[in-house]
Design an enzyme around this catalytic site. Structure first.
Site, PDB file in Angstrom:
ATOM      1  CB  SER A  50      -0.926   0.019   1.226  1.00  0.00           C
ATOM      2  OG  SER A  50      -0.174   0.172   2.417  1.00  0.00           O
ATOM      3  CB  ILE A  52       5.309   5.643  -0.415  1.00  0.00           C
ATOM      4  CG1 ILE A  52       4.702   7.015  -0.123  1.00  0.00           C
ATOM      5  CG2 ILE A  52       6.655   5.790  -1.116  1.00  0.00           C
ATOM      6  CD1 ILE A  52       5.468   7.815   0.905  1.00  0.00           C
ATOM      7  CB  SER A 176       9.750  11.378   8.035  1.00  0.00           C
ATOM      8  OG  SER A 176       8.919  12.456   8.413  1.00  0.00           O
ATOM      9  CE1 TYR A 202       7.394   6.735  10.866  1.00  0.00           C
ATOM     10  CE2 TYR A 202       7.535   9.126  10.656  1.00  0.00           C
ATOM     11  CZ  TYR A 202       7.419   7.873  10.083  1.00  0.00           C
ATOM     12  OH  TYR A 202       7.330   7.760   8.710  1.00  0.00           O
ATOM     13  CE  LYS A 206      10.496   6.931   9.180  1.00  0.00           C
ATOM     14  NZ  LYS A 206      10.686   5.871   8.174  1.00  0.00           N
ATOM     15  CB  THR A 235       0.043   6.778   2.933  1.00  0.00           C
ATOM     16  OG1 THR A 235       0.411   7.163   4.278  1.00  0.00           O
ATOM     17  CG2 THR A 235       0.980   7.420   1.936  1.00  0.00           C
TER      18      THR A 235
END
Length: 334
Positions: A50, A52, A176, A202, A206, A235
């Site tokens: 799913s 990207i 990100s 998160y 990254k 997304t």
């Protein structure tokens, strides 16, 4: 400084990370860069059922590449494969069922893949997660860190020998722009201290991916490494993990094809291969990894500590009793 970083990051994002930002940047894209055929070249994409990852797989399949979809959910992976084959006309699309948060299984899969396939030209580390409550995996690793860092580290390290034997090898990691608000923290990789904030964990992961990419590039000059920011993309993962942000941004979010564009460019184009290895990309061009005047730079000692900790964790996982390549993780064509 964190308030400053957050403010500057958001202002940059409104101008650069949105659908409008992609429209502005794309005016400078060379349309010939992706006028290529990659028949005979193999590509592995994690999180490919799913968002990207799926858009990237579709674009590569249309160019004739052999595509390995690494997905957690078998049914969703099979649905993605059927759509990709149907739209691209390319039947060289394979499924590998692997949960990137289960780090030992990632290693077992990579070892089995090396035995079954003679080459791999491009590895795309796209899978990621944002869990808002602290959880641990079977190895006791915090799940965001396990998926976004240890899974990426073990998969890439394990496949480097196979990549080195292949023509024009590349490794692309989907990061990100949120990493810009974080400095590398080497003393709490498992997020055990203080209040657990999934969004910031998160973002820290990254930042770690950017540092990893830079170190890999130095250690493996034969392979072209890059890490990229896809922008703010509409997304399923964003709508699930950040519902308020998804609702607030609405139509300003990029399409998955726009988010995947730089990944595809880095994976396929000759122009990307001519750029220095180890850089951070946004809309097909390298961009700084730190905001102006932001205290987010790391010392050589901190970076070495980070890399040593990852190596130690990986060795511990690989040396667990009965740890051996699992034939059940071997790929299958459906």
């Amino acid at each position: 400084m964190s308030l400053y970083r957050n403010a500057i990051w958001f202002l940059n994002g409104i101008h650069q990370y949105t659908r409008k930002g992609h429209g502005t940047a794309s005016k400078d894209f060379n349309p010939q860069d992706l006028n290529v055929s990659v028949v005979g070249r193999s590509f592995m994409i994690t999180g490919a059922n799913s968002g990207i990852g799926r858009a990237t797989a579709m674009a590569i399949a249309k160019k004739g590449g052999t595509v390995h979809l690494v997905c957690r959910n078998k049914d969703k992976a099979e649905e993605a494969r059927v759509d990709i084959v149907s739209e691209s006309g390319n039947t060289e699309v394979y499924i590998h069922v692997v949960d990137m948060s289960e780090t030992r299984k990632v290693w077992e899969f990579a070892e089995a893949f090396k035995k079954q396939y003679p080459s791999l030209n491009v590895l795309i580390n796209n899978a990621g997660c944002m869990v808002h409550k602290r959880e641990v995996n079977a190895e006791g690793l915090e799940r965001n860190f396990a998926t976004n860092i240890m899974g990426v580290y073990i998969l890439t390290q394990s496949l480097i020998p196979l990549l080195q034997k292949s023509r024009d090898p590349r490794v692309i990691t989907v990061s990100s722009g949120g990493m810009l608000v974080q400095e590398l923290r080497v003393n709490d990789l498992q997020s055990e201290r203080g209040r657990f904030d999934g969004v910031m964990v998160y973002a820290q992961n990254k930042r770690q991916q950017v540092v990893l990419t830079q170190q890999w590039a130095k250690a493996n000059p034969v392979i072209h490494f890059s890490v990229m920011h896809p922008g703010w993309v509409d997304t399923p993962a964003v709508s699930t993990s950040m519902p308020q942000f998804h609702q607030r941004m609405g139509e300003r979010l990029r399409s998955v094809e726009q988010g995947a564009d730089t990944v595809v460019w880095l994976a396929l184009s000759r122009a990307a291969a001519r750029t220095p290895s180890g850089q951070f990309f946004q809309d097909r061009r390298p961009v700084p990894t730190h905001l102006p005047l932001a205290w987010t730079h790391s010392s050589a000692e901190e970076i070495q500590s980070f890399m040593t900790q990852l190596e130690t964790l990986a060795k511990a996982i690989q040396s667990q009793p009965d740890a051996k390549p699992d034939s059940s993780s071997s790929p299958h064509l459906v």
